[in-house]
Write a protein that holds these residues in place. Sequence first.
Motif, PDB file in Angstrom:
ATOM      1  N   SER A  28      -2.646  13.190   0.381  1.00  0.00           N
ATOM      2  CA  SER A  28      -2.301  12.143   0.049  1.00  0.00           C
ATOM      3  C   SER A  28      -2.340  11.244   0.999  1.00  0.00           C
ATOM      4  O   SER A  28      -2.358   9.760   0.761  1.00  0.00           O
ATOM      5  CB  SER A  28      -2.157  11.241  -1.206  1.00  0.00           C
ATOM      6  OG  SER A  28      -0.713  11.627  -1.248  1.00  0.00           O
ATOM      7  N   SER A  29      -1.304  11.033   1.823  1.00  0.00           N
ATOM      8  CA  SER A  29      -1.442  10.562   3.020  1.00  0.00           C
ATOM      9  C   SER A  29      -1.873  10.160   3.829  1.00  0.00           C
ATOM     10  O   SER A  29      -2.996  10.939   4.602  1.00  0.00           O
ATOM     11  CB  SER A  29      -0.222  10.612   3.022  1.00  0.00           C
ATOM     12  OG  SER A  29       0.374  10.034   4.765  1.00  0.00           O
ATOM     13  N   LEU A  30      -2.924   8.853   3.986  1.00  0.00           N
ATOM     14  CA  LEU A  30      -3.845   8.660   5.220  1.00  0.00           C
ATOM     15  C   LEU A  30      -3.056   8.581   6.320  1.00  0.00           C
ATOM     16  O   LEU A  30      -1.701   7.938   6.821  1.00  0.00           O
ATOM     17  CB  LEU A  30      -4.541   7.479   5.020  1.00  0.00           C
ATOM     18  CG  LEU A  30      -6.153   7.608   3.741  1.00  0.00           C
ATOM     19  CD1 LEU A  30      -5.581   8.001   2.424  1.00  0.00           C
ATOM     20  CD2 LEU A  30      -7.242   6.565   4.177  1.00  0.00           C
TER      21      LEU A  30
ATOM     22  N   ILE B  16      -4.770   3.953  -2.508  1.00  0.00           N
ATOM     23  CA  ILE B  16      -6.194   4.744  -2.404  1.00  0.00           C
ATOM     24  C   ILE B  16      -6.305   5.907  -2.912  1.00  0.00           C
ATOM     25  O   ILE B  16      -5.416   6.884  -2.623  1.00  0.00           O
ATOM     26  CB  ILE B  16      -6.476   4.781  -0.375  1.00  0.00           C
ATOM     27  CG1 ILE B  16      -6.364   3.568  -0.295  1.00  0.00           C
ATOM     28  CG2 ILE B  16      -8.044   5.299  -0.162  1.00  0.00           C
ATOM     29  CD1 ILE B  16      -6.743   3.186   1.570  1.00  0.00           C
TER      30      ILE B  16
ATOM     31  N   ALA C  83       1.016  -1.309  -0.162  1.00  0.00           N
ATOM     32  CA  ALA C  83      -0.254  -0.270   0.061  1.00  0.00           C
ATOM     33  C   ALA C  83       0.752   1.046  -0.169  1.00  0.00           C
ATOM     34  O   ALA C  83       1.733   1.640   0.542  1.00  0.00           O
ATOM     35  CB  ALA C  83      -0.603  -0.394   0.951  1.00  0.00           C
TER      36      ALA C  83
ATOM     37  N   ARG D 133       2.512   6.981  -2.740  1.00  0.00           N
ATOM     38  CA  ARG D 133       2.630   8.284  -3.396  1.00  0.00           C
ATOM     39  C   ARG D 133       2.883   7.244  -4.493  1.00  0.00           C
ATOM     40  O   ARG D 133       3.826   6.139  -4.765  1.00  0.00           O
ATOM     41  CB  ARG D 133       4.250   8.301  -2.857  1.00  0.00           C
ATOM     42  CG  ARG D 133       3.872   9.364  -2.201  1.00  0.00           C
ATOM     43  CD  ARG D 133       5.261  10.025  -1.656  1.00  0.00           C
ATOM     44  NE  ARG D 133       6.009   9.231  -0.905  1.00  0.00           N
ATOM     45  CZ  ARG D 133       7.139   8.696  -0.381  1.00  0.00           C
ATOM     46  NH1 ARG D 133       7.977   9.187  -1.824  1.00  0.00           N
ATOM     47  NH2 ARG D 133       7.901   8.189   0.760  1.00  0.00           N
TER      48      ARG D 133
ATOM     49  N   GLY E 172       6.596   5.964   5.237  1.00  0.00           N
ATOM     50  CA  GLY E 172       6.286   4.752   3.937  1.00  0.00           C
ATOM     51  C   GLY E 172       6.744   3.309   3.807  1.00  0.00           C
ATOM     52  O   GLY E 172       7.829   3.030   4.539  1.00  0.00           O
TER      53      GLY E 172
ATOM     54  N   GLY F 166       3.211   0.658   5.527  1.00  0.00           N
ATOM     55  CA  GLY F 166       4.739   1.294   5.721  1.00  0.00           C
ATOM     56  C   GLY F 166       4.631   2.241   6.642  1.00  0.00           C
ATOM     57  O   GLY F 166       4.011   1.958   7.931  1.00  0.00           O
ATOM     58  N   ARG F 167       5.667   2.941   6.735  1.00  0.00           N
ATOM     59  CA  ARG F 167       5.944   3.338   8.075  1.00  0.00           C
ATOM     60  C   ARG F 167       5.596   4.712   8.390  1.00  0.00           C
ATOM     61  O   ARG F 167       5.005   5.699   7.546  1.00  0.00           O
ATOM     62  CB  ARG F 167       7.684   4.476   8.525  1.00  0.00           C
ATOM     63  CG  ARG F 167       8.232   2.936   8.847  1.00  0.00           C
ATOM     64  CD  ARG F 167       9.958   2.875   7.554  1.00  0.00           C
ATOM     65  NE  ARG F 167      10.357   2.017   7.611  1.00  0.00           N
ATOM     66  CZ  ARG F 167      10.421   0.938   6.550  1.00  0.00           C
ATOM     67  NH1 ARG F 167       9.775   1.223   5.519  1.00  0.00           N
ATOM     68  NH2 ARG F 167      11.803  -0.126   6.715  1.00  0.00           N
ATOM     69  N   GLU F 168       4.813   5.811   9.215  1.00  0.00           N
ATOM     70  CA  GLU F 168       4.182   6.871   9.041  1.00  0.00           C
ATOM     71  C   GLU F 168       4.682   7.720   8.737  1.00  0.00           C
ATOM     72  O   GLU F 168       4.112   8.780   8.265  1.00  0.00           O
ATOM     73  CB  GLU F 168       3.410   7.016  10.627  1.00  0.00           C
ATOM     74  CG  GLU F 168       2.764   6.091  11.454  1.00  0.00           C
ATOM     75  CD  GLU F 168       3.422   5.083  12.236  1.00  0.00           C
ATOM     76  OE1 GLU F 168       4.441   4.772  11.575  1.00  0.00           O
ATOM     77  OE2 GLU F 168       2.886   4.926  13.137  1.00  0.00           O
TER      78      GLU F 168
HETATM   79  N1  SAH Z   1       4.844  10.018   4.674  1.00  0.00           N
HETATM   80  C1  SAH Z   1       4.493   8.475   4.035  1.00  0.00           C
HETATM   81  C2  SAH Z   1       3.333   7.426   4.023  1.00  0.00           C
HETATM   82  C3  SAH Z   1       2.743   7.431   5.517  1.00  0.00           C
HETATM   83  S1  SAH Z   1       1.604   7.176   5.959  1.00  0.00           S
HETATM   84  C4  SAH Z   1       4.744   8.555   2.227  1.00  0.00           C
HETATM   85  O1  SAH Z   1       4.917   9.824   1.959  1.00  0.00           O
HETATM   86  O2  SAH Z   1       5.227   7.907   1.868  1.00  0.00           O
HETATM   87  C5  SAH Z   1       1.518   5.215   6.353  1.00  0.00           C
HETATM   88  C6  SAH Z   1       1.335   3.677   5.311  1.00  0.00           C
HETATM   89  O3  SAH Z   1      -0.360   4.287   5.557  1.00  0.00           O
HETATM   90  C7  SAH Z   1       2.193   4.167   4.159  1.00  0.00           C
HETATM   91  O4  SAH Z   1       3.277   3.441   4.372  1.00  0.00           O
HETATM   92  C8  SAH Z   1       1.269   3.268   3.643  1.00  0.00           C
HETATM   93  O5  SAH Z   1       1.171   2.262   3.593  1.00  0.00           O
HETATM   94  C9  SAH Z   1      -0.200   3.694   3.969  1.00  0.00           C
HETATM   95  N2  SAH Z   1      -1.120   5.105   2.438  1.00  0.00           N
HETATM   96  C10 SAH Z   1      -1.310   6.091   3.319  1.00  0.00           C
HETATM   97  N3  SAH Z   1      -2.112   6.690   2.753  1.00  0.00           N
HETATM   98  C11 SAH Z   1      -2.436   5.703   1.718  1.00  0.00           C
HETATM   99  C12 SAH Z   1      -3.111   5.795  -0.043  1.00  0.00           C
HETATM  100  N4  SAH Z   1      -3.764   7.240  -0.383  1.00  0.00           N
HETATM  101  N5  SAH Z   1      -3.013   4.761  -0.319  1.00  0.00           N
HETATM  102  C13 SAH Z   1      -2.668   3.986  -0.026  1.00  0.00           C
HETATM  103  N6  SAH Z   1      -2.012   2.957   1.347  1.00  0.00           N
HETATM  104  C14 SAH Z   1      -1.476   4.640   2.093  1.00  0.00           C
END
Ligand code: SAH
Length: 252
Positions: free
Chosen positions: A144-146, A137, A80, A83, A122, A117-119
């Motif tokens: 874009s980061s949940l 997602i 998942a 980016r 990732g 991945g890591r908060e």
């Molecule tokens: N700051 C990190 C995101 C971390 S969010 C970055 O820029 O990569 C933690 C994890 O949640 C991500 O590694 C991913 O596995 C998942 N995640 C968060 N948002 C997502 C999204 N829009 N689609 C898929 N996985 C997501």
Amino acid sequence: MLDRIRIVLIGTSHPGNIGGTARAMHNMGLADLALVSPRCETVTADSVSRASGADHLVNGARVVETLEQAVADCTLVVGASARSRTLPWPMITPRELGGRLPTELAGNDARVALVFGREDSGLTNAELQRCHAHVHIPTNPDFSSLNLAAAVQVLAYECRLAWLAGEPAEPEAPDQALANHQELEHYFAHLERTLVAIGFHDPATPRQLMARLRRFTLRARPERMELNILRGILSDTEKLAPRRDDEDRPGQ
Ligand code: SAH
């Protein structure tokens, strides 16, 4: 079907997210949680409170050091990612992931891992390149980061929808069993060793060669039998490769 879906969290740093993940999983009927090198205590007041009654999943989580250990027996590994990356990889939507699950999980040995991945950073490129496909997602592109547990919730929900809708598929014949992660990794190691031995690949100037071969192979979803044929070809190639005294080529 749901009992053969594993949620894998890599390098998590907030216990609350582990608890939140456990809750999301238990709500959706998932139970297999693996934690790869967590960067925090896993059982804390925070994780128990966020688990809201699903803390048995936190207590029962398998804690391992490497992604390989967490997914060795898995026939489909999906990462998942929030980016897009430099070397584009096969992408699927959460809905497409759900749609594939009933067929993917039809065989007796089949196991699916969803890797998160890591908060803060990732998944690494190396981790993403160990996945058959990436799931994104759909989000606001500017944000874009949940939250980790929220991302797990969305995919776990798609797993449940697919399970509710899924017709039980015919189990695969045993000789059509797909290669699992560990078998694929042994193959990639053998392939790289052979390409070095015949002078085709120079690890000093990798030019994404192994990454591209990984992407190609993972896209093809080889069966165990097909991988055995390829490994047989590699073994015979190794035998023909010019031997250098300074080289050590142990068999796998
Ligand atoms: N700051 C990190 C995101 C971390 S969010 C970055 O820029 O990569 C933690 C994890 O949640 C991500 O590694 C991913 O596995 C998942 N995640 C968060 N948002 C997502 C999204 N829009 N689609 C898929 N996985 C997501």
